[in-house]
Design a protein around this motif. Structure first.
Motif, mmCIF file in Angstrom:
data_model
loop_
_atom_site.group_PDB
_atom_site.id
_atom_site.type_symbol
_atom_site.label_atom_id
_atom_site.label_comp_id
_atom_site.label_asym_id
_atom_site.label_seq_id
_atom_site.Cartn_x
_atom_site.Cartn_y
_atom_site.Cartn_z
ATOM 1 N N GLU A 68 1.265 -1.471 -0.073
ATOM 2 C CA GLU A 68 0.201 0.606 0.149
ATOM 3 C C GLU A 68 1.102 1.646 0.148
ATOM 4 O OE1 GLU A 68 -3.087 -0.253 -0.937
ATOM 5 O OE2 GLU A 68 -3.931 -2.343 -0.234
ATOM 6 N N ALA A 75 4.263 1.810 -3.297
ATOM 7 C CA ALA A 75 3.077 1.359 -2.805
ATOM 8 C C ALA A 75 3.453 0.387 -4.396
ATOM 9 C CB ALA A 75 1.458 2.057 -3.536
ATOM 10 N N ARG A 77 1.251 -1.440 -4.659
ATOM 11 C CA ARG A 77 -0.505 -1.881 -5.570
ATOM 12 C C ARG A 77 -0.717 -0.775 -6.701
ATOM 13 N NH1 ARG A 77 -4.931 -4.220 -3.980
ATOM 14 N NH2 ARG A 77 -4.140 -4.508 -1.924
ATOM 15 N N SER A 78 -0.095 0.588 -6.448
ATOM 16 C CA SER A 78 -0.256 1.549 -7.832
ATOM 17 C C SER A 78 0.675 1.486 -8.967
ATOM 18 C CB SER A 78 0.352 2.903 -6.757
ATOM 19 O OG SER A 78 1.951 2.860 -6.682
ATOM 20 N N GLU A 102 -1.858 -12.579 -3.450
ATOM 21 C CA GLU A 102 -2.075 -11.061 -2.419
ATOM 22 C C GLU A 102 -1.189 -11.452 -0.834
ATOM 23 O OE1 GLU A 102 -4.910 -7.181 -1.373
ATOM 24 O OE2 GLU A 102 -4.289 -8.290 -3.798
ATOM 25 N N LYS A 106 2.638 -9.932 -0.019
ATOM 26 C CA LYS A 106 2.561 -8.797 0.961
ATOM 27 C C LYS A 106 3.929 -9.532 1.663
ATOM 28 C CE LYS A 106 -2.071 -7.579 1.853
ATOM 29 N NZ LYS A 106 -2.815 -7.796 2.869
#
Length: 119
Positions: A68, A75, A77-78, A102, A106
Motif C-alpha cells: 500500500e 506502493a 499496488r499502484s 496477495e 505482502k
C-alpha cells in the motif's frame, strides 16, 4: 522488452512507463511470466506468486516497497507491475479471488530485507 528483474527505482519507473504505453506490452509480460506459474503442486497460487516475484524485482528494490505504500515506501499496488502480477495469476487461476497470492505478495515484500541483497 526492458530487462527483468528490476533493480532500481529508475528502472521501475521506466518499466512502468513501458507497460503503460500499450495493453500489448502488459499482455506480453503476463504471457512471459506465465511460464513461472505452477498448477500441479500443493498450494499452487502461493507457490506461483513466489516464483513470479523474484523474476520481476530484485530483493534490494523490493525492500523499498510494500503493498500500500506506507512508511514512505513505494506502493506496489499502484504500479503497472501489480497488474502484471494479478493478470498472470488470474489467467492461471480463473476461479480465484487471488487472496492467497496477495498474501504471498505482502509477505514476499516484507521479507525482502532478510534475503540476500544484490551487490
Amino acid at each position: 522488452m526492458p530487462k527483468l528483474p528490476l533493480s532500481s527505482e529508475k528502472a521501475l519507473t521506466e518499466y512502468d512507463a513501458f507497460l503503460g504505453k500499450s495493453d500489448l506490452n502488459l499482455a506480453a509480460v503476463c504471457d512471459y511470466m506465465s511460464s513461472y506459474v505452477r498448477t500441479n503442486v500443493v498450494d499452487p497460487e502461493r507457490k506461483s506468486a513466489n516464483r513470479i516475484l523474484p523474476q520481476l524485482l530484485t530483493n534490494s528494490l523490493a525492500t523499498k516497497m510494500n503493498l500500500e505504500g506506507g512508511n514512505k515506501k513505494i506502493a506496489f499496488r499502484s504500479l503497472k507491475l501489480y497488474k502484471v502480477f494479478q493478470g498472470t495469476l488470474q489467467a492461471a487461476f480463473k476461479d480465484s479471488d487471488l487472496e492467497i497470492a496477495e498474501d504471498a505478495l505482502k509477505r514476499w515484500l516484507k521479507d525482502a530485507k532478510y534475503r540476500k541483497q544484490d551487490v
